[in-house]
Design an enzyme around this catalytic site. Sequence first.
Site, PDB file in Angstrom:
ATOM      1  N   ASP A  76       1.891 -39.782  51.484  1.00 44.38           N
ATOM      2  CA  ASP A  76       0.967 -39.839  52.083  1.00 44.38           C
ATOM      3  C   ASP A  76      -0.130 -40.125  51.031  1.00 44.38           C
ATOM      4  O   ASP A  76       0.231 -40.793  49.978  1.00 44.38           O
ATOM      5  CB  ASP A  76      -0.043 -37.797  52.310  1.00 44.38           C
ATOM      6  CG  ASP A  76       0.599 -37.495  50.476  1.00 44.38           C
ATOM      7  OD1 ASP A  76       1.057 -38.129  49.551  1.00 44.38           O
ATOM      8  OD2 ASP A  76       1.496 -36.083  51.026  1.00 44.38           O
ATOM      9  N   ASP A  78      -3.989 -40.389  49.072  1.00 48.85           N
ATOM     10  CA  ASP A  78      -4.954 -39.208  47.853  1.00 48.85           C
ATOM     11  C   ASP A  78      -5.758 -40.016  47.134  1.00 48.85           C
ATOM     12  O   ASP A  78      -5.739 -41.082  47.346  1.00 48.85           O
ATOM     13  CB  ASP A  78      -4.329 -38.608  47.024  1.00 48.85           C
ATOM     14  CG  ASP A  78      -3.302 -37.194  47.548  1.00 48.85           C
ATOM     15  OD1 ASP A  78      -3.820 -36.971  48.742  1.00 48.85           O
ATOM     16  OD2 ASP A  78      -2.611 -37.447  46.507  1.00 48.85           O
ATOM     17  N   ASP A 155      -0.877 -35.449  34.995  1.00 51.30           N
ATOM     18  CA  ASP A 155       0.642 -35.457  34.482  1.00 51.30           C
ATOM     19  C   ASP A 155       1.586 -36.584  33.824  1.00 51.30           C
ATOM     20  O   ASP A 155       1.390 -36.428  32.735  1.00 51.30           O
ATOM     21  CB  ASP A 155       1.896 -34.312  35.652  1.00 51.30           C
ATOM     22  CG  ASP A 155       1.641 -35.689  36.897  1.00 51.30           C
ATOM     23  OD1 ASP A 155       1.206 -36.504  36.873  1.00 51.30           O
ATOM     24  OD2 ASP A 155       3.401 -34.936  37.788  1.00 51.30           O
TER      25      ASP A 155
HETATM   26  P1  ATP Z   1       5.385 -36.933  45.821  1.00 51.00           P
HETATM   27  O1  ATP Z   1       5.470 -38.524  46.149  1.00 51.00           O
HETATM   28  O2  ATP Z   1       5.892 -36.131  45.720  1.00 51.00           O
HETATM   29  O3  ATP Z   1       4.204 -36.478  47.069  1.00 51.00           O
HETATM   30  P2  ATP Z   1       2.543 -37.626  44.295  1.00 51.00           P
HETATM   31  O4  ATP Z   1       2.789 -37.789  43.029  1.00 51.00           O
HETATM   32  O5  ATP Z   1       2.081 -38.093  45.303  1.00 51.00           O
HETATM   33  O6  ATP Z   1       4.705 -37.611  43.937  1.00 51.00           O
HETATM   34  P3  ATP Z   1       2.101 -35.079  44.338  1.00 51.00           P
HETATM   35  O7  ATP Z   1       2.504 -33.381  44.393  1.00 51.00           O
HETATM   36  O8  ATP Z   1       1.012 -35.399  45.106  1.00 51.00           O
HETATM   37  O9  ATP Z   1       2.685 -35.479  43.834  1.00 51.00           O
HETATM   38  O10 ATP Z   1       0.521 -34.905  43.558  1.00 51.00           O
HETATM   39  C1  ATP Z   1      -0.446 -36.048  43.320  1.00 51.00           C
HETATM   40  C2  ATP Z   1      -1.095 -36.682  42.514  1.00 51.00           C
HETATM   41  O11 ATP Z   1      -1.698 -35.124  41.402  1.00 51.00           O
HETATM   42  C3  ATP Z   1      -0.253 -36.677  41.201  1.00 51.00           C
HETATM   43  O12 ATP Z   1       0.603 -38.186  41.434  1.00 51.00           O
HETATM   44  C4  ATP Z   1      -0.244 -36.519  40.038  1.00 51.00           C
HETATM   45  O13 ATP Z   1      -1.363 -37.669  39.330  1.00 51.00           O
HETATM   46  C5  ATP Z   1      -1.332 -35.301  39.895  1.00 51.00           C
HETATM   47  N1  ATP Z   1      -0.773 -34.087  39.996  1.00 51.00           N
HETATM   48  C6  ATP Z   1       0.257 -33.600  40.832  1.00 51.00           C
HETATM   49  N2  ATP Z   1       0.194 -32.791  40.139  1.00 51.00           N
HETATM   50  C7  ATP Z   1       0.357 -32.518  38.458  1.00 51.00           C
HETATM   51  C8  ATP Z   1       0.145 -31.391  37.775  1.00 51.00           C
HETATM   52  N3  ATP Z   1       1.219 -30.393  37.178  1.00 51.00           N
HETATM   53  N4  ATP Z   1      -0.286 -31.923  36.725  1.00 51.00           N
HETATM   54  C9  ATP Z   1      -1.545 -32.899  36.646  1.00 51.00           C
HETATM   55  N5  ATP Z   1      -1.577 -34.021  37.866  1.00 51.00           N
HETATM   56  C10 ATP Z   1      -0.493 -33.498  38.401  1.00 51.00           C
HETATM   57 MG    MG Z   2       1.826 -36.943  47.132  1.00 46.17          MG
END
Ligand code: ATP
Ligand code: MG
Length: 430
Positions: A76, A78, A155
């Site tokens: 997705d 963001d 993170d």
């Molecule tokens: P995925 O492909 O599994 O969705 P993702 O990196 O997109 O991985 P998300 O959980 O969708 O993970 O979160 C989107 C973004 O928000 C992350 O890329 C990161 O920058 C930030 N983020 C998510 N969780 C945390 C956290 N616990 N602490 C700090 N930043 C976070």
């Molecule tokens: Mg994500």
Amino acid sequence: MGRPTPVPESDVSPVLREPAPADVVPAPVRYEVTLDESVIDPDVQKVLRRLVRRGYEAYAVGGCVRDLLLGRHPKDFDVATSARPEEVRELFRNSRIIGRRFRLVHVLFQGGKVIEVATFRKNPNPDTEGEENSELLIRSDNVFGEAHEDAMRRDFTMNALFYDLEAREILDWVGGMDDLRRSVVHTIGDPETRFREDPVRILRALKFAGRLGFGMTPDVYDAIVACREALQLAARPRVAEEILRLLRGGAARRTIYLAWETGVLDVLLPELSALLYDDDAPDGPGRRLWRTLAYIDERTAEEGPLDDTVLWTLLLLEPLKEACEGARDRAAMVADFLEPLVDRLAVSRRYADGIRRIMSILPRVAQGRAGRFARTDLFFPALTVAAASLVAEGKSTEPIERLRQAVIAQDPRSFGQYRSKPYPSRGSRV
Ligand code: ATP
Ligand code: MG
């Protein structure tokens, strides 16, 4: 499983700019990149362009940028922006503000598509290094900030890259591009501090290392070992969701192995790590667990993520089978086994109910018999579990395949139902 495509050197070059005055805001390193824009959702592009045209800063951020740079298909997209939620809301007629803890805007498009737009935020306790551990836990993080602060609060370095669609540039305040090139998971800032602020990040580190085939820098690895107990302080539904995500990611085996190696599994699922510690037998429960996890990954590669009830059942299959051994009332044994887990991990009642029903019928399904159970919504999930169980034991899945074919032949619609319908929390009794 192949390693991800490395960031192509030729596509990435830092753009030299006049550095911003030091007392203003830290300047990011800018990389000119050629991302495949056809992969970026056109509605995301619309949202970004409209925000920028109205004078706001707006970037694609987080996992989608990381995945695009690695040549993977983002799940997705963001969007992060300098516009406040109310301002975003005004720009998009079909949008609504959601969330209490932090307010986001959902912009709605045709076909139920939702694009999440978040205002830049900053870490609510920025100068916490060296403070008491218990003081670090972030309880609220709804403080608006600027782009660089929004990058810093994220993170891992690879998750903090911002993509400027108009300029075709990556903005990097945290060394994320270098870490992506080196294929390492690194926290932004001191790993212990960041894990104590939010222990769920420990699971996220394992998930990304497993899924992307990345290494972890030694300080991150050591901090996971040092902070793993803090996972008990994290919100339980978030931990449960993160476990599901790491099982869905296509690298369940590698990720659970990392969790075991770092001792995280001892904290979250001692039922599993106990099997692994005292098991050297070639066909013992430990080996069967690894084979079950490999089966999850194979199926995921073929048909996408498995159903959540199936994932929980398969993760716990070996200790579940042990609990049921010789029992007359399998459902009761499963319920007893799950009780502490439901508490510790907030595994929802709906899943627990599904696990109980699948485990009750498992021996019969494994022999290719299903009876009335074939008409329930849990039949196909139970087939998957039975197949995994046979594979883990080194046996043929032929009886399962025959049963599957027989049921589909009787009612061809049933297969489609399994794929598209959620399981009700309470179904017909087994
Ligand atoms: P995925 O492909 O599994 O969705 P993702 O990196 O997109 O991985 P998300 O959980 O969708 O993970 O979160 C989107 C973004 O928000 C992350 O890329 C990161 O920058 C930030 N983020 C998510 N969780 C945390 C956290 N616990 N602490 C700090 N930043 C976070
Ligand atoms: Mg994500």
